[in-house]
Design a protein around this motif. Structure first.
Motif, PDB file in Angstrom:
ATOM      1  N   CYS A  33       5.737  -0.009 -11.881  1.00 26.50           N
ATOM      2  CA  CYS A  33       4.944   1.196 -11.639  1.00 26.50           C
ATOM      3  C   CYS A  33       3.579   1.097 -12.299  1.00 26.50           C
ATOM      4  O   CYS A  33       3.365   0.275 -13.197  1.00 26.50           O
ATOM      5  CB  CYS A  33       5.656   2.434 -12.209  1.00 26.50           C
ATOM      6  SG  CYS A  33       7.264   2.798 -11.492  1.00 26.50           S
ATOM      7  N   ARG A  34       2.692   1.988 -11.874  1.00 25.77           N
ATOM      8  CA  ARG A  34       1.438   2.223 -12.580  1.00 25.77           C
ATOM      9  C   ARG A  34       1.726   3.114 -13.791  1.00 25.77           C
ATOM     10  O   ARG A  34       2.702   3.882 -13.770  1.00 25.77           O
ATOM     11  CB  ARG A  34       0.442   2.913 -11.644  1.00 25.77           C
ATOM     12  CG  ARG A  34       0.089   2.096 -10.433  1.00 25.77           C
ATOM     13  CD  ARG A  34      -0.452   2.943  -9.288  1.00 25.77           C
ATOM     14  NE  ARG A  34      -1.725   3.584  -9.603  1.00 25.77           N
ATOM     15  CZ  ARG A  34      -2.307   4.487  -8.799  1.00 25.77           C
ATOM     16  NH1 ARG A  34      -1.712   4.855  -7.672  1.00 25.77           N
ATOM     17  NH2 ARG A  34      -3.459   5.005  -9.143  1.00 25.77           N
ATOM     18  N   LYS A  66       6.543   5.512  -5.030  1.00 26.90           N
ATOM     19  CA  LYS A  66       5.935   6.803  -5.345  1.00 26.90           C
ATOM     20  C   LYS A  66       4.500   6.650  -5.871  1.00 26.90           C
ATOM     21  O   LYS A  66       3.579   7.272  -5.354  1.00 26.90           O
ATOM     22  CB  LYS A  66       6.793   7.557  -6.369  1.00 26.90           C
ATOM     23  CG  LYS A  66       8.119   8.067  -5.812  1.00 26.90           C
ATOM     24  CD  LYS A  66       8.851   8.900  -6.839  1.00 26.90           C
ATOM     25  CE  LYS A  66      10.055   9.598  -6.211  1.00 26.90           C
ATOM     26  NZ  LYS A  66      11.057   8.661  -5.708  1.00 26.90           N
ATOM     27  N   CYS A  67       4.299   5.824  -6.889  1.00 23.99           N
ATOM     28  CA  CYS A  67       2.946   5.699  -7.454  1.00 23.99           C
ATOM     29  C   CYS A  67       2.105   4.653  -6.730  1.00 23.99           C
ATOM     30  O   CYS A  67       0.897   4.601  -6.892  1.00 23.99           O
ATOM     31  CB  CYS A  67       3.007   5.394  -8.949  1.00 23.99           C
ATOM     32  SG  CYS A  67       3.683   3.765  -9.361  1.00 23.99           S
ATOM     33  N   ARG A  68       2.720   3.795  -5.918  1.00 25.16           N
ATOM     34  CA  ARG A  68       2.040   2.876  -5.012  1.00 25.16           C
ATOM     35  C   ARG A  68       1.039   1.966  -5.720  1.00 25.16           C
ATOM     36  O   ARG A  68      -0.176   2.189  -5.680  1.00 25.16           O
ATOM     37  CB  ARG A  68       1.360   3.664  -3.892  1.00 25.16           C
ATOM     38  CG  ARG A  68       2.316   4.503  -3.048  1.00 25.16           C
ATOM     39  CD  ARG A  68       1.625   5.121  -1.865  1.00 25.16           C
ATOM     40  NE  ARG A  68       1.020   4.102  -1.034  1.00 25.16           N
ATOM     41  CZ  ARG A  68       0.114   4.370  -0.091  1.00 25.16           C
ATOM     42  NH1 ARG A  68      -0.292   5.604   0.120  1.00 25.16           N
ATOM     43  NH2 ARG A  68      -0.394   3.385   0.628  1.00 25.16           N
ATOM     44  N   PRO A  69       1.501   0.919  -6.390  1.00 27.55           N
ATOM     45  CA  PRO A  69       0.596  -0.018  -7.063  1.00 27.55           C
ATOM     46  C   PRO A  69      -0.478  -0.610  -6.160  1.00 27.55           C
ATOM     47  O   PRO A  69      -1.538  -1.025  -6.652  1.00 27.55           O
ATOM     48  CB  PRO A  69       1.545  -1.107  -7.570  1.00 27.55           C
ATOM     49  CG  PRO A  69       2.856  -0.414  -7.754  1.00 27.55           C
ATOM     50  CD  PRO A  69       2.919   0.586  -6.629  1.00 27.55           C
ATOM     51  N   GLU A  70      -0.257  -0.619  -4.852  1.00 25.72           N
ATOM     52  CA  GLU A  70      -1.235  -1.252  -3.955  1.00 25.72           C
ATOM     53  C   GLU A  70      -2.537  -0.464  -3.853  1.00 25.72           C
ATOM     54  O   GLU A  70      -3.557  -1.009  -3.409  1.00 25.72           O
ATOM     55  CB  GLU A  70      -0.649  -1.456  -2.555  1.00 25.72           C
ATOM     56  CG  GLU A  70      -0.417  -0.185  -1.742  1.00 25.72           C
ATOM     57  CD  GLU A  70       0.928   0.478  -1.982  1.00 25.72           C
ATOM     58  OE1 GLU A  70       1.294   1.362  -1.184  1.00 25.72           O
ATOM     59  OE2 GLU A  70       1.602   0.108  -2.956  1.00 25.72           O
ATOM     60  N   ILE A  71      -2.551   0.820  -4.238  1.00 29.40           N
ATOM     61  CA  ILE A  71      -3.802   1.576  -4.148  1.00 29.40           C
ATOM     62  C   ILE A  71      -4.467   1.722  -5.511  1.00 29.40           C
ATOM     63  O   ILE A  71      -5.513   2.371  -5.625  1.00 29.40           O
ATOM     64  CB  ILE A  71      -3.582   2.975  -3.528  1.00 29.40           C
ATOM     65  CG1 ILE A  71      -2.810   3.895  -4.488  1.00 29.40           C
ATOM     66  CG2 ILE A  71      -2.895   2.873  -2.185  1.00 29.40           C
ATOM     67  CD1 ILE A  71      -2.788   5.344  -4.022  1.00 29.40           C
ATOM     68  N   ALA A  72      -3.902   1.111  -6.555  1.00 30.06           N
ATOM     69  CA  ALA A  72      -4.471   1.216  -7.904  1.00 30.06           C
ATOM     70  C   ALA A  72      -5.844   0.552  -7.964  1.00 30.06           C
ATOM     71  O   ALA A  72      -6.113  -0.404  -7.231  1.00 30.06           O
ATOM     72  CB  ALA A  72      -3.539   0.568  -8.921  1.00 30.06           C
ATOM     73  N   LEU A 150       1.454  -0.470   6.026  1.00 32.27           N
ATOM     74  CA  LEU A 150       2.726   0.068   6.514  1.00 32.27           C
ATOM     75  C   LEU A 150       2.907   1.520   6.102  1.00 32.27           C
ATOM     76  O   LEU A 150       3.460   2.334   6.848  1.00 32.27           O
ATOM     77  CB  LEU A 150       3.894  -0.766   5.985  1.00 32.27           C
ATOM     78  CG  LEU A 150       4.069  -2.163   6.576  1.00 32.27           C
ATOM     79  CD1 LEU A 150       5.055  -2.970   5.757  1.00 32.27           C
ATOM     80  CD2 LEU A 150       4.519  -2.078   8.038  1.00 32.27           C
ATOM     81  N   THR A 151       2.445   1.856   4.898  1.00 30.31           N
ATOM     82  CA  THR A 151       2.638   3.203   4.370  1.00 30.31           C
ATOM     83  C   THR A 151       1.633   4.198   4.944  1.00 30.31           C
ATOM     84  O   THR A 151       1.987   5.323   5.280  1.00 30.31           O
ATOM     85  CB  THR A 151       2.521   3.190   2.831  1.00 30.31           C
ATOM     86  OG1 THR A 151       3.480   2.274   2.295  1.00 30.31           O
ATOM     87  CG2 THR A 151       2.773   4.567   2.246  1.00 30.31           C
TER      88      THR A 151
END
Length: 496
Positions: A33-34, A66-72, A150-151
């Motif tokens: 997670c972030r 939930k926190c989506r590391p790919e958009i960090a 995908l999300t």
């Protein structure tokens, strides 16, 4: 390496300053997670801390849904004049970021040649700095991009695979299942329903606070070319709409994008024209650079605390050629006068483009090929001075060489030297182009009138005083401009 106890305190506090530079893997769930994730804080003994998503995935953790590391936000820019190996390792990571969406195998040998080192040395310094191999890093970047598409979108899975840099759907499915232990269709199902849209692709990108959004939007609004871009500074959804040309010469796609700052959240919503689906990876990187979403404001503030303007970001560009031409048009004139000249250029040689906002955005900026075919007299009729005509034509005619330099891992100093070799482009213009087109954080355009006024000193003393602000002198320049309360006029005389 992180101090695990200190990292756990940051996790408990959901400290946004560590977003993108710290990830936590939870051994009881196998998820990473972030630090801002709002799920229940895991027990200390179940936490492992990593400096990157690639390290977490190399340790067999999969990204949180939930926190989506790919958009960090990214880890910011590592800069050092003392540790050459570390600098090379970060240049290598930046090169891999730029090539993540290149389909098929990205050659580590080509990267090593670009950096001027051997494959073996590249792997060694990369593993030392990043904790993973270059290929592991590249695979993580591709998979996280695919997870985001995908999300956030309804793109067909085959198109997601290709846009993420995978050479085939089979390879994509195998990598996804191996790393995340579920197939792409299952991930999309877990992400929830999305309404298909033929009008736009919508994505989210995160950043770290503080971010002076109004200062960024004001800066861009002052320079916005009517018909090409429209900036909303105030209102409930401040943001930018503009036209854009994406892709290599001869295979370019023209379209539009819109970015909006999400109220109350450190998020930017990005909408892309449907024809940009295959270029979504490149555009995500470009938007992050354009709006400086990966900056680490607390680190910058430590160096620039004496200057007003905390939260100031570095405005980049989505089109390096457009930025370079506009820099030339702005030589020794006010921002308003430069915008008038750019508007004339677009009206004369830009191409009509269909957008959802025909009354606001309806033309694209002229391409390098279009301007390269002109004679100086064509530009002269627009009120552009002869010396600037020569500079614009030189930029257009040499753009293939310049663009390769912009897309390489070469140091900014080499690009600046190449720009200064062109007629009509002097040190100020070259530094300004590097500052915004390369997002170079340490530019200090020499003899800048507004900077000297704000610092109340001569050029020699200004250069000497600026050394204390390295490597964030570009941010210092923006803060100094902002301290004057108005858009600056352009600089000292150019070099013939």
């Amino acid at each position: 390496m992180f101090d695990a106890d200190a990292a756990y305190l940051a996790l408990k506090a959901h400290d946004a300053r560590f977003d993108g530079v710290l990830f936590v893997g939870v051994t009881s769930t196998g998820v990473y997670c972030r630090p801002i994730c709002r799920v229940r804080t895991p027990r200390r003994e179940n936490c492992r801390f990593f400096a990157s998503a690639a390290q977490a995935e190399a340790a067999a953790f999969r990204p949180c849904l939930k926190c989506r590391p790919e958009i960090a936000p990214g880890g910011g820019i590592a800069w050092s004049v003392m540790d050459a190996s570390r600098t090379l390792a970060h240049q290598a990571a930046a090169w891999l970021d730029r090539h993540a969406d290149v389909r098929g195998d990205t050659s580590i040998q080509a990267l090593a040649r670009t950096l001027g080192i051997t494959d073996r040395h590249l792997r060694r310094i990369f593993a030392t700095e990043h904790g993973v191999t270059p290929l592991q890093y590249l695979q993580t970047r591709r998979l996280l991009l695919a997870k985001q598409l995908l999300t956030d979108t309804t793109l067909p899975i085959t198109q997601v695979a290709l846009a993420s840099g995978f050479g085939s759907l089979r390879r994509f499915n195998a990598a996804f299942i191996e790393r995340y232990r579920l197939n792409p269709t299952a991930l999309r199902r877990r992400a929830g329903p999305r309404t298909p849209s033929a009008e736009a692709l919508t994505l989210q990108l995160a950043y770290r606070e503080p971010y002076d959004r109004h200062a960024m939007l004001r800066f861009l609004a002052q320079r916005a070319i009517p018909g090409v871009e429209h900036v909303e500074v105030e209102g409930s959804a401040p943001g930018i709409r503009r036209s854009l040309r994406v892709g290599p010469p001869g295979r370019e796609a023209s379209g539009w994008l819109q970015v909006r700052f999400v109220e109350g959240k450190p998020l930017v919503q990005v909408q892309l024209a449907p024809q940009f689906a295959d270029s979504s990876a490149a555009l995500i990187r470009a938007v992050r650079r354009w709006l400086d979403l990966d900056a680490m404001p607390d680190v910058i503030e430590q160096a620039l605390h004496e200057l007003p303007g905390a939260g100031t970001r570095l405005p980049g560009s989505l089109d390096a050629f457009e930025l370079a031409v506009r820099a030339v048009l702005g030589q020794q004139v006010t921002v308003a006068a430069a915008r008038t000249l750019a508007t004339r250029l677009v009206d004369a040689y830009g191409e009509p483009i269909a957008t959802p906002w025909p009354g606001l955005v309806s033309r694209s900026f002229p391409s390098p090929a279009r301007l390269a075919a002109l004679a100086p007299s064509n530009l002269g009729t627009l009120g552009i001075l002869r010396q600037r005509c020569a500079a614009i034509l030189a930029l257009a005619q040499q753009w293939d060489v310049l663009q390769a330099r912009f897309n390489s891992a070469s140091p900014a100093s080499a690009t600046i030297a190449l720009l200064e070799s062109l007629p009509g482009i002097g040190p100020w213009t070259a530094h300004y182009i590097a500052m915004r087109a390369l997002a170079w954080p340490d530019a200090f355009p020499p003899r800048d009138v507004a900077v000297l006024k704000a610092m109340d000193c001569n050029p020699r003393d200004a250069e000497q005083r600026s050394q204390a602000w390295r490597p964030w002198r570009s941010y210092a320049v923006l803060r100094l401009w902002g301290s004057l309360g108005a858009a600056p006029t352009t600089p000292a005389p150019i070099t013939p």
